[in-house]
Design an enzyme around this catalytic site. Structure first.
Site, short mmCIF file in Angstrom:
data_model
loop_
_atom_site.label_atom_id
_atom_site.label_comp_id
_atom_site.label_asym_id
_atom_site.label_seq_id
_atom_site.Cartn_x
_atom_site.Cartn_y
_atom_site.Cartn_z
N ARG A 112 0.85 -1.19 0.00
CA ARG A 112 0.00 0.00 0.00
C ARG A 112 0.89 1.24 0.00
O ARG A 112 1.78 1.37 0.84
CB ARG A 112 -0.92 0.01 1.22
CG ARG A 112 -1.91 1.18 1.21
CD ARG A 112 -2.83 1.10 2.41
NE ARG A 112 -3.58 -0.15 2.40
CZ ARG A 112 -4.23 -0.64 3.45
NH1 ARG A 112 -4.20 0.00 4.60
NH2 ARG A 112 -4.89 -1.77 3.35
N LYS A 147 -16.10 2.89 -5.81
CA LYS A 147 -17.05 1.83 -5.49
C LYS A 147 -18.32 2.44 -4.91
O LYS A 147 -18.33 3.59 -4.47
CB LYS A 147 -16.44 0.86 -4.48
CG LYS A 147 -15.35 -0.03 -5.04
CD LYS A 147 -14.92 -1.08 -4.02
CE LYS A 147 -13.88 -2.03 -4.59
NZ LYS A 147 -13.50 -3.08 -3.60
N GLU A 148 -19.39 1.66 -4.91
CA GLU A 148 -20.67 2.16 -4.41
C GLU A 148 -20.57 2.61 -2.95
O GLU A 148 -21.25 3.54 -2.53
CB GLU A 148 -21.74 1.06 -4.53
CG GLU A 148 -23.13 1.52 -4.17
CD GLU A 148 -24.16 0.42 -4.29
OE1 GLU A 148 -25.30 0.63 -3.84
OE2 GLU A 148 -23.83 -0.66 -4.83
N SER A 149 -19.69 1.96 -2.19
CA SER A 149 -19.52 2.31 -0.78
C SER A 149 -18.87 3.67 -0.59
O SER A 149 -18.93 4.27 0.48
CB SER A 149 -18.64 1.25 -0.09
OG SER A 149 -17.33 1.26 -0.65
N GLU A 174 -0.09 -7.15 -5.49
CA GLU A 174 -1.11 -6.11 -5.62
C GLU A 174 -0.59 -4.84 -4.96
O GLU A 174 -0.15 -4.87 -3.81
CB GLU A 174 -2.42 -6.52 -4.98
CG GLU A 174 -3.50 -5.45 -5.17
CD GLU A 174 -4.76 -5.72 -4.38
OE1 GLU A 174 -5.81 -5.92 -5.00
OE2 GLU A 174 -4.69 -5.71 -3.13
N ALA A 186 -10.77 4.63 4.28
CA ALA A 186 -10.80 3.18 4.03
C ALA A 186 -10.50 2.39 5.30
O ALA A 186 -11.12 1.34 5.56
CB ALA A 186 -9.80 2.82 2.94
#
Length: 233
Positions: A112, A147-149, A174, A186
């Site tokens: 990250r 995203k929808e959230s 990732e 987040a």
């Protein structure tokens, strides 16, 4: 690696522990084989993470040495736990085996990258992807399409070579790139979701989306202020 090629042969192995009358525990030899193979796999992913993190640190140090503003605030990394990997494979109706884990999961190794501003995210992405030994496998831009959230972040899956004594393995990592504000939202949203076992009401979902939008607006405003201040120098 030869041992990795043998992983699928062991997909049905259990981990039996047998106790005899003297209460001495005899562990099936398959247990040791599986444990050793798992260690080998994790070593590959840990090595891939180390390479990605080193590349990012070098890029950040270059900016510092040349007197430019650093595009990276913080770098974090983690390896997905066996329990989490098994749950994800099961949810996808994939076999819970070593080979299946490597073939079907792109986020076993995770890095990250926290950046000060939104533009820094794309700067870091481009610098990484220009490097000849990094191959982009997948990209999901949840900044331009949240995203929808309300979740915002840029997700990259890259493949990087890990050189061993007698072979070369290409390992997926990732990379999540987000701003300080995006990471703040987040992290708290993740904590809220996993601390409750009940369904989150729609009213709270709306509040979370509103907070995400407010943070996104703040991100944009702070970057505009930074640009104005740079113009004064």
């Amino acid at each position: 690696m030869n041992n990795i090629e043998e992983l699928e042969e062991n997909k049905n192995l259990s981990l039996p522990i047998v106790a005899d009358n003297s209460e001495k525990i005899v562990i099936n030899s398959d247990f040791y084989k599986m444990a050793f193979q798992y260690q080998e796999i994790m070593m590959l992913y840990e090595s891939a993470i180390k390479q990605v993190v080193t590349k990012l640190e070098i890029l950040n140090k270059e900016y510092k040495v040349t007197g430019r503003r650093n595009p990276i605030e913080t770098i974090k990394s983690r390896i997905k736990t066996p329990e989490s990997s098994a749950e994800k494979l099961t949810s996808r109706n994939q076999p819970v085996t070593f080979q299946s884990m490597m073939d079907n999961l792109n986020d076993i190794a995770g890095v990250r990258v926290i950046c000060p501003y939104i533009s820094d995210i794309y700067t870091v992405k481009e610098m990484l992807l220009k490097q000849p030994d990094i191959k982009k496998v997948e990209e999901k831009d949840y900044i331009s399409s949240p995203k929808e959230s309300g979740y915002r972040s840029l997700h990259l899956v890259v493949e990087i070579p890990v050189y061993l004594s007698h072979t070369e393995q290409h390992v997926k990592v990732e990379i999540q790139l987000r701003t300080i504000a995006m990471d703040f939202w987040a992290s708290l949203e993740h904590e809220l979701r996993y601390k409750t076992s009940s369904m989150i009401p729609e009213s709270i979902r709306r509040e979370l989306r509103h907070c995400a939008e407010t943070i996104a607006d703040t991100d944009r405003e702070m970057e505009e202020i930074a640009i104005e201040l740079q113009a004064l120098e």
